[in-house]
Design a protein around this motif. Structure first.
Motif, PDB file in Angstrom:
ATOM      1  N   UNK A   1      -5.588  -6.925   9.612  1.00  0.00           N
ATOM      2  CA  UNK A   1      -5.149  -5.605   9.765  1.00  0.00           C
ATOM      3  C   UNK A   1      -5.757  -4.757  10.883  1.00  0.00           C
ATOM      4  N   UNK A   2      -5.240  -4.064  11.544  1.00  0.00           N
ATOM      5  CA  UNK A   2      -5.797  -3.234  12.671  1.00  0.00           C
ATOM      6  C   UNK A   2      -6.864  -2.443  12.469  1.00  0.00           C
ATOM      7  N   UNK A   3      -8.073  -2.415  13.234  1.00  0.00           N
ATOM      8  CA  UNK A   3      -9.014  -1.331  12.751  1.00  0.00           C
ATOM      9  C   UNK A   3      -8.382  -0.228  12.745  1.00  0.00           C
ATOM     10  N   UNK A   4      -7.380   0.213  13.474  1.00  0.00           N
ATOM     11  CA  UNK A   4      -6.944   1.615  13.542  1.00  0.00           C
ATOM     12  C   UNK A   4      -6.517   2.076  12.145  1.00  0.00           C
ATOM     13  N   UNK A   5      -5.807   1.085  11.564  1.00  0.00           N
ATOM     14  CA  UNK A   5      -5.084   1.212  10.317  1.00  0.00           C
ATOM     15  C   UNK A   5      -6.123   1.656   9.092  1.00  0.00           C
ATOM     16  N   UNK A   6      -7.499   1.297   9.297  1.00  0.00           N
ATOM     17  CA  UNK A   6      -8.662   1.866   8.386  1.00  0.00           C
ATOM     18  C   UNK A   6      -9.263   3.077   9.056  1.00  0.00           C
TER      19      UNK A   6
ATOM     20  N   UNK B   1       0.828  17.462   8.533  1.00  0.00           N
ATOM     21  CA  UNK B   1       2.121  17.040   8.832  1.00  0.00           C
ATOM     22  C   UNK B   1       2.116  16.369  10.255  1.00  0.00           C
ATOM     23  N   UNK B   2       1.666  17.328  11.281  1.00  0.00           N
ATOM     24  CA  UNK B   2       1.761  16.888  12.555  1.00  0.00           C
ATOM     25  C   UNK B   2       0.937  15.489  12.769  1.00  0.00           C
ATOM     26  N   UNK B   3      -0.571  15.643  12.389  1.00  0.00           N
ATOM     27  CA  UNK B   3      -1.146  14.377  12.629  1.00  0.00           C
ATOM     28  C   UNK B   3      -0.654  13.164  12.050  1.00  0.00           C
TER      29      UNK B   3
ATOM     30  N   UNK C   1       0.431   9.700  13.549  1.00  0.00           N
ATOM     31  CA  UNK C   1      -0.213   8.240  13.023  1.00  0.00           C
ATOM     32  C   UNK C   1       0.894   7.222  12.654  1.00  0.00           C
ATOM     33  N   UNK C   2       2.035   7.789  11.891  1.00  0.00           N
ATOM     34  CA  UNK C   2       3.176   6.835  11.558  1.00  0.00           C
ATOM     35  C   UNK C   2       4.094   6.620  12.686  1.00  0.00           C
ATOM     36  N   UNK C   3       4.446   7.457  13.338  1.00  0.00           N
ATOM     37  CA  UNK C   3       5.649   7.239  14.105  1.00  0.00           C
ATOM     38  C   UNK C   3       5.450   6.885  15.323  1.00  0.00           C
TER      39      UNK C   3
END
Length: 251
Positions: free
Chosen positions: A52-57, A118-120, A124-126
């Motif tokens: 997994x990417x470090x960013x995901x954590x 919601x913005x943040x 992160x997701x999209x």
């Protein structure tokens, strides 16, 4: 507490915020920009296949920490301005109760915190493709509760500051220790006994634990709800304390 008084305070605060473009940018834009910086920090990392990417954590944890920090700062300074400008003193001479004021502020900033989360989370997701097992809705829920916690602590700490500089000085006392001990840098079970015991009672620890549950499980777990309930209870308790410590006369 009078619900109509509380809602009137909420409308007044939101109306003031609508004309304060810097505060709106601080609340809605800054966390997304900081999250962008975190993404590019790890953009060129080399990972073994399937890792997994470090960013995901780290990025997931930042979705809790950034709203907490931003709302703490914005709320504490805004309330202090109300006090130093005399607005708070004038309001307290009216029939409005201290709890109406504090909870009105809490509701107004919590609405802004919900927009902020919601913005943040959308960024992160999209945009950065955050990849975790849990649903985005749970991430938003924890981020919102965390931001409300920042609002409550900001309102509480503002009662003990006389200037904006003093309000900012609460950052290394109230916010930084929570960031260091929440499990972001070192797993809490690897800390020494004293630090682990302290981390167990810090509000941000519950936020990080809840997000780790979201990251690891597709469905909500009992642990997730327990952590969310603990955060909400702490935020409510701090708001009550803030109402009790709100002074009627400025120095």
């Amino acid at each position: 507490m009078d619900a109509l008084m509380m809602l009137a305070t909420t409308r007044r605060v939101l109306s003031q915020l609508r004309h304060d473009h810097r505060s709106i940018a601080m609340i809605l834009v800054v966390p997304a920009l900081l999250l962008t910086a975190v993404y590019f920090l790890y953009e060129n990392e080399t990972l073994p296949p399937g890792a997994p990417r470090t960013f995901d954590r780290v990025g997931l944890m930042m979705l809790a920490i950034f709203p907490f920090v931003v709302m703490f700062l914005v709320t504490s300074i805004t309330m202090l301005r109300e006090r130093t400008s005399g607005t708070l003193e004038r309001l307290l001479t009216t029939p409005v109760h201290k709890a109406d004021l504090l909870f009105g502020y809490g509701v107004a900033f919590s609405l802004m915190a919900a927009l902020q989360s919601l913005v943040a989370t959308a960024v992160a997701y999209w945009i950065f493709g955050l990849d975790i097992a849990g649903a985005p809705g749970f991430v938003v829920l924890i981020a919102v509760i965390n931001a409300v916690l920042g609002v409550a602590l900001g309102l509480f700490c503002s009662a003990f500051a006389r200037t904006e500089f003093q309000a900012v000085q609460f950052m290394p006392v109230v916010v930084v220790p929570q960031i260091l001990l929440c499990g972001l840098f070192v797993a809490r079970d690897r800390m020494n006994d004293v630090l682990e015991a302290i981390s167990n009672v810090l509000p941000l620890t519950y936020s990080v634990d809840a997000l780790q549950e979201v990251a690891a499980h597709a469905d909500a777990t009992d642990r997730l709800w327990q952590d969310a309930a603990a955060m909400a209870a702490i935020a409510l308790g701090v708001l009550v304390l803030a109402a009790l410590t709100l002074r009627r006369r400025t120095a």
